[in-house]
Design an enzyme around this catalytic site. Structure first.
Site, PDB file in Angstrom:
ATOM      1  CB  SER A  38       1.788  36.870  62.007  1.00  0.00           C
ATOM      2  OG  SER A  38       1.261  36.379  60.826  1.00  0.00           O
ATOM      3  CG  HIS A  69      -3.616  35.934  62.159  1.00  0.00           C
ATOM      4  ND1 HIS A  69      -3.788  37.035  61.369  1.00  0.00           N
ATOM      5  CD2 HIS A  69      -2.401  35.437  61.847  1.00  0.00           C
ATOM      6  CE1 HIS A  69      -2.719  37.214  60.616  1.00  0.00           C
ATOM      7  NE2 HIS A  69      -1.865  36.248  60.883  1.00  0.00           N
ATOM      8  CG  HIS A  91      -3.446  34.767  55.572  1.00  0.00           C
ATOM      9  ND1 HIS A  91      -3.866  34.513  56.860  1.00  0.00           N
ATOM     10  CD2 HIS A  91      -2.494  35.725  55.657  1.00  0.00           C
ATOM     11  CE1 HIS A  91      -3.199  35.295  57.690  1.00  0.00           C
ATOM     12  NE2 HIS A  91      -2.366  36.037  56.991  1.00  0.00           N
ATOM     13  CE1 TYR A  93      -2.200  30.721  56.078  1.00  0.00           C
ATOM     14  CE2 TYR A  93      -1.067  32.471  54.874  1.00  0.00           C
ATOM     15  CZ  TYR A  93      -1.513  31.919  56.060  1.00  0.00           C
ATOM     16  OH  TYR A  93      -1.277  32.574  57.235  1.00  0.00           O
ATOM     17  CD  GLU A  94      -6.482  31.692  57.383  1.00  0.00           C
ATOM     18  OE1 GLU A  94      -7.249  31.375  58.297  1.00  0.00           O
ATOM     19  OE2 GLU A  94      -6.115  32.865  57.181  1.00  0.00           O
ATOM     20  CB  ALA A 121       4.951  38.648  59.742  1.00  0.00           C
ATOM     21  CG  MET A 219       2.571  33.855  52.515  1.00  0.00           C
ATOM     22  SD  MET A 219       2.496  32.358  53.532  1.00  0.00           S
ATOM     23  CE  MET A 219       4.200  31.781  53.432  1.00  0.00           C
ATOM     24  CB  SER A 220      -1.233  38.916  54.243  1.00  0.00           C
ATOM     25  OG  SER A 220      -0.237  39.784  54.756  1.00  0.00           O
ATOM     26  CG  ASN A 243      11.338  35.093  57.795  1.00  0.00           C
ATOM     27  OD1 ASN A 243      10.204  35.504  58.088  1.00  0.00           O
ATOM     28  ND2 ASN A 243      11.651  34.674  56.580  1.00  0.00           N
ATOM     29  CG  HIS A 255       3.874  30.134  61.921  1.00  0.00           C
ATOM     30  ND1 HIS A 255       3.611  31.320  61.245  1.00  0.00           N
ATOM     31  CD2 HIS A 255       2.941  30.066  62.896  1.00  0.00           C
ATOM     32  CE1 HIS A 255       2.568  31.922  61.795  1.00  0.00           C
ATOM     33  NE2 HIS A 255       2.145  31.188  62.803  1.00  0.00           N
TER      34      HIS A 255
HETATM   35  N1  HPA Z   1       7.869  34.312  53.181  1.00  0.00           N
HETATM   36  C1  HPA Z   1       6.551  34.515  53.027  1.00  0.00           C
HETATM   37  N2  HPA Z   1       5.786  35.018  53.984  1.00  0.00           N
HETATM   38  C2  HPA Z   1       6.375  35.356  55.143  1.00  0.00           C
HETATM   39  C3  HPA Z   1       7.736  35.172  55.366  1.00  0.00           C
HETATM   40  C4  HPA Z   1       8.524  34.623  54.321  1.00  0.00           C
HETATM   41  O1  HPA Z   1       9.746  34.431  54.436  1.00  0.00           O
HETATM   42  N3  HPA Z   1       8.001  35.596  56.635  1.00  0.00           N
HETATM   43  C5  HPA Z   1       6.820  36.031  57.148  1.00  0.00           C
HETATM   44  N4  HPA Z   1       5.829  35.881  56.254  1.00  0.00           N
END
Ligand code: HPA
Length: 286
Positions: A38, A69, A91, A93-94, A121, A219-220, A243, A255
């Site tokens: 990302s 992306h 991913h 989740y998509e 990320a 998540m990847s 974050n 996001h």
């Molecule tokens: N959690 C899950 N996936 C992420 C996060 C998070 O805090 N930040 C960036 N991708």
């Protein structure tokens, strides 16, 4: 009554066809792959002699649906080093099946890639990390509830039960930490927990992840690492802390925050990649 299920056809011929298609578009034969997460796609814009192929043009490739992306494969040169760069990934989740998520990595394997640098990320669970920090992945915990190798195994990719005891190759980790230090970036090293998303975690889930030894959450990456290792490809993983994870600061996660931080530190991230790639190129497997 037992359910009879037809075994899924192997992805080996499909991945080989996609690789042949890509090779028909460029004379470069990279041995290094790069997956840009990302907001980190800008790195691919720096390559010379670049051939850009949108994912939807590559037979069998899934399309990225997420903001940030770009969704193209860029084959080009960083100095004299040929690299295959995935500008964006897909991913779980998509809604993609695990084997679709890893199809591009299968194709990189069929292209002859022997080393891959995966970036992402991530949220920081370890409070010693701060927003914007770069973290070299030492190991992972797969909590996605899926493994991309489930199903029939095609030995042409690799063994049924691949070893994961050094999924992230130690010499690459040392190179990345050393180069980060030399550049004054002060990177950390940590354990990445992968969840399927797309909801961010709850504070209770983050406390649980901390207890089981995770420093980062995302998540990847993990599905790609699993198939890369099965194919004998050496892996370097680097996360950008976009974050602090849920519940660490008293604020909601968005996001937009992930994208903003990625954007803010992408210069440093790209400097680290530039510094690391020549060393990785000199240390690919056979
Ligand atoms: N959690 C899950 N996936 C992420 C996060 C998070 O805090 N930040 C960036 N991708």
């Amino acid at each position: 009554m037992t359910a009879t299920r037809k075994p899924a056809a192997s992805d080996f011929p499909r991945a080989s066809r996609a690789a042949e298609f890509i090779q028909s578009r460029t004379r470069l034969r990279p041995r290094i792959g790069l997956v840009l997460g990302s907001g980190l796609g800008a790195f691919a814009d720096e390559l010379s002699s670049a051939t850009r192929i949108p994912y939807h043009k590559i037979p069998g490739f899934p399309r990225s649906t997420v903001e940030g992306h770009a969704g193209q494969l860029v084959i080009g040169k960083l100095g004299e080093i040929a690299v295959a760069v995935m500008q964006g990934r897909v991913h779980l989740y998509e809604g993609y099946a695990p084997r679709e998520v890893v199809f591009p990595m299968r194709v990189l394997g069929r292209l002859g890639i022997r080393a891959v640098i995966l970036t992402n990320a991530a949220g920081a669970i370890n409070v010693a990390y701060s927003q914007g920090a770069l973290v070299v992945i030492r190991d992972h915990i797969n909590l996605q509830g899926a493994n991309p190798l489930a199903g029939p195994n095609d030995e042409r990719f690799g063994v049924r039960f691949p070893d994961m005891s050094q999924a992230y190759w130690k010499p690459y980790r040392e190179i990345a930490l050393g180069e980060a230090k030399r550049l004054g970036l002060g990177a950390h090293e940590g354990v990445y927990a992968a969840l399927s998303g797309p909801s961010f975690e709850t504070p209770a889930e983050i406390r649980y992840l901390k207890t089981i030894g995770a420093d980062l959450v995302g998540m990847s990456t993990v599905p790609e690492v699993i198939v890369a290792r099965q194919m004998g490809i050496r892996v370097l993983g680097i996360s950008c802390v976009t974050n602090m994870a849920a519940g660490i600061l008293d604020q909601p996660l968005t996001h937009a925050e992930v994208m903003e931080t990625g954007d803010r530190v992408k210069g440093q991230f790209m400097a680290l990649l530039r510094a690391v790639i020549p060393h990785v190129a000199a240390n690919t497997g056979s």
